[in-house]
Design a protein around this motif. Sequence first.
Motif, PDB file in Angstrom:
ATOM      1  N   TYR A 163     -42.633  91.033  53.832  1.00 58.67           N
ATOM      2  CA  TYR A 163     -42.819  92.195  52.957  1.00 58.67           C
ATOM      3  C   TYR A 163     -42.273  93.479  53.569  1.00 58.67           C
ATOM      4  O   TYR A 163     -41.715  94.324  52.853  1.00 58.67           O
ATOM      5  CB  TYR A 163     -44.287  92.338  52.532  1.00 58.67           C
ATOM      6  CG  TYR A 163     -44.561  91.572  51.272  1.00 58.67           C
ATOM      7  CD1 TYR A 163     -44.474  92.191  50.034  1.00 58.67           C
ATOM      8  CD2 TYR A 163     -44.858  90.208  51.307  1.00 58.67           C
ATOM      9  CE1 TYR A 163     -44.682  91.481  48.871  1.00 58.67           C
ATOM     10  CE2 TYR A 163     -45.070  89.492  50.151  1.00 58.67           C
ATOM     11  CZ  TYR A 163     -44.975  90.130  48.929  1.00 58.67           C
ATOM     12  OH  TYR A 163     -45.171  89.413  47.767  1.00 58.67           O
TER      13      TYR A 163
ATOM     14  N   THR B 248     -56.918  90.729  43.975  1.00 59.55           N
ATOM     15  CA  THR B 248     -55.835  91.551  43.405  1.00 59.55           C
ATOM     16  C   THR B 248     -56.267  92.966  43.045  1.00 59.55           C
ATOM     17  O   THR B 248     -55.441  93.764  42.603  1.00 59.55           O
ATOM     18  CB  THR B 248     -55.235  90.873  42.160  1.00 59.55           C
ATOM     19  OG1 THR B 248     -56.274  90.666  41.207  1.00 59.55           O
ATOM     20  CG2 THR B 248     -54.566  89.553  42.524  1.00 59.55           C
TER      21      THR B 248
ATOM     22  N   GLU C  17     -47.968 100.932  43.609  1.00 58.79           N
ATOM     23  CA  GLU C  17     -47.382 100.809  42.269  1.00 58.79           C
ATOM     24  C   GLU C  17     -46.031 100.097  42.337  1.00 58.79           C
ATOM     25  O   GLU C  17     -45.546  99.582  41.334  1.00 58.79           O
ATOM     26  CB  GLU C  17     -47.207 102.191  41.625  1.00 58.79           C
ATOM     27  CG  GLU C  17     -48.516 102.885  41.310  1.00 58.79           C
ATOM     28  CD  GLU C  17     -49.334 102.148  40.265  1.00 58.79           C
ATOM     29  OE1 GLU C  17     -48.756 101.697  39.251  1.00 58.79           O
ATOM     30  OE2 GLU C  17     -50.555 102.004  40.464  1.00 58.79           O
TER      31      GLU C  17
ATOM     32  N   TYR D 273     -45.078  97.810  45.197  1.00 58.33           N
ATOM     33  CA  TYR D 273     -45.201  96.484  45.797  1.00 58.33           C
ATOM     34  C   TYR D 273     -45.525  95.433  44.741  1.00 58.33           C
ATOM     35  O   TYR D 273     -46.331  95.659  43.855  1.00 58.33           O
ATOM     36  CB  TYR D 273     -46.313  96.444  46.854  1.00 58.33           C
ATOM     37  CG  TYR D 273     -46.212  97.467  47.945  1.00 58.33           C
ATOM     38  CD1 TYR D 273     -44.992  97.889  48.453  1.00 58.33           C
ATOM     39  CD2 TYR D 273     -47.361  98.013  48.500  1.00 58.33           C
ATOM     40  CE1 TYR D 273     -44.921  98.831  49.468  1.00 58.33           C
ATOM     41  CE2 TYR D 273     -47.304  98.949  49.514  1.00 58.33           C
ATOM     42  CZ  TYR D 273     -46.082  99.359  49.997  1.00 58.33           C
ATOM     43  OH  TYR D 273     -46.035 100.280  50.999  1.00 58.33           O
ATOM     44  N   ARG D 274     -44.901  94.273  44.874  1.00 57.79           N
ATOM     45  CA  ARG D 274     -45.160  93.160  43.964  1.00 57.79           C
ATOM     46  C   ARG D 274     -45.571  91.930  44.755  1.00 57.79           C
ATOM     47  O   ARG D 274     -45.019  91.631  45.816  1.00 57.79           O
ATOM     48  CB  ARG D 274     -43.919  92.827  43.123  1.00 57.79           C
ATOM     49  CG  ARG D 274     -43.530  93.922  42.133  1.00 57.79           C
ATOM     50  CD  ARG D 274     -44.608  94.080  41.064  1.00 57.79           C
ATOM     51  NE  ARG D 274     -44.279  95.052  40.046  1.00 57.79           N
ATOM     52  CZ  ARG D 274     -44.695  96.319  40.033  1.00 57.79           C
ATOM     53  NH1 ARG D 274     -45.436  96.772  41.017  1.00 57.79           N
ATOM     54  NH2 ARG D 274     -44.364  97.121  39.044  1.00 57.79           N
TER      55      ARG D 274
ATOM     56  N   LYS E  37     -44.908  88.450  40.902  1.00 60.48           N
ATOM     57  CA  LYS E  37     -44.266  89.649  40.336  1.00 60.48           C
ATOM     58  C   LYS E  37     -45.261  90.690  39.819  1.00 60.48           C
ATOM     59  O   LYS E  37     -44.862  91.701  39.276  1.00 60.48           O
ATOM     60  CB  LYS E  37     -43.260  89.307  39.222  1.00 60.48           C
ATOM     61  CG  LYS E  37     -42.219  88.294  39.629  1.00 60.48           C
ATOM     62  CD  LYS E  37     -41.316  88.838  40.698  1.00 60.48           C
ATOM     63  CE  LYS E  37     -40.210  87.834  40.990  1.00 60.48           C
ATOM     64  NZ  LYS E  37     -39.807  87.798  42.342  1.00 60.48           N
ATOM     65  N   ARG E  38     -46.549  90.420  39.955  1.00 59.02           N
ATOM     66  CA  ARG E  38     -47.552  91.394  39.533  1.00 59.02           C
ATOM     67  C   ARG E  38     -47.855  92.355  40.676  1.00 59.02           C
ATOM     68  O   ARG E  38     -47.693  92.015  41.842  1.00 59.02           O
ATOM     69  CB  ARG E  38     -48.840  90.693  39.114  1.00 59.02           C
ATOM     70  CG  ARG E  38     -48.662  89.913  37.844  1.00 59.02           C
ATOM     71  CD  ARG E  38     -49.961  89.358  37.396  1.00 59.02           C
ATOM     72  NE  ARG E  38     -49.859  89.001  35.990  1.00 59.02           N
ATOM     73  CZ  ARG E  38     -50.872  88.728  35.237  1.00 59.02           C
ATOM     74  NH1 ARG E  38     -52.087  88.738  35.727  1.00 59.02           N
ATOM     75  NH2 ARG E  38     -50.702  88.410  33.981  1.00 59.02           N
ATOM     76  N   LYS E  39     -48.333  93.529  40.319  1.00 62.21           N
ATOM     77  CA  LYS E  39     -48.762  94.478  41.336  1.00 62.21           C
ATOM     78  C   LYS E  39     -50.276  94.384  41.496  1.00 62.21           C
ATOM     79  O   LYS E  39     -50.966  93.814  40.647  1.00 62.21           O
ATOM     80  CB  LYS E  39     -48.346  95.901  40.960  1.00 62.21           C
ATOM     81  CG  LYS E  39     -49.008  96.428  39.712  1.00 62.21           C
ATOM     82  CD  LYS E  39     -48.518  97.828  39.404  1.00 62.21           C
ATOM     83  CE  LYS E  39     -49.250  98.337  38.158  1.00 62.21           C
ATOM     84  NZ  LYS E  39     -48.952  99.693  37.863  1.00 62.21           N
TER      85      LYS E  39
END
Length: 138
Positions: free
Chosen positions: A86, A112, A122, A124-125, A129-131
């Motif tokens: 990351y 999460t 806002e 970072y995924r 693919k969700r934040k």
Amino acid sequence: MPNATLIDAGPLIALFNPRDADHALCRQFFEGFRGDLVTTWPVLTETAYMLSNTANAQRALLQWVENGGLDVHHLTAENVRSMLAYTQKYHDLPMDLADASLVALSIATGITDIISIDSDFEIYRLPNKRKLNNLLPA
């Protein structure tokens, strides 16, 4: 951890430093918050460092942790591999160690929800693919 929420350094710093610009926001938020807070040692270290000029605040933070205010997770080698990936992916921000540790912890635990003042969350995924869902109102 069904009611677990990740917490970043910013809200902790604001909560324990009355002179912080976000102190009132964080204090009000935590008065109504119900759930278990989870963080990592990099986040706790960053928080303690930022509170180091206020010894009483730093001690209050550590006492709060000791009294079960939040759970500090240890990082595994797999977490560190995720953090490395990351920090490479978001090198242009750059992603700091504390943020990378929270994303890695989210991936490892499935938590999460997060409490953060940091707008980088806002961007970072997660692998899907969700934040992360920031519970702290902007």
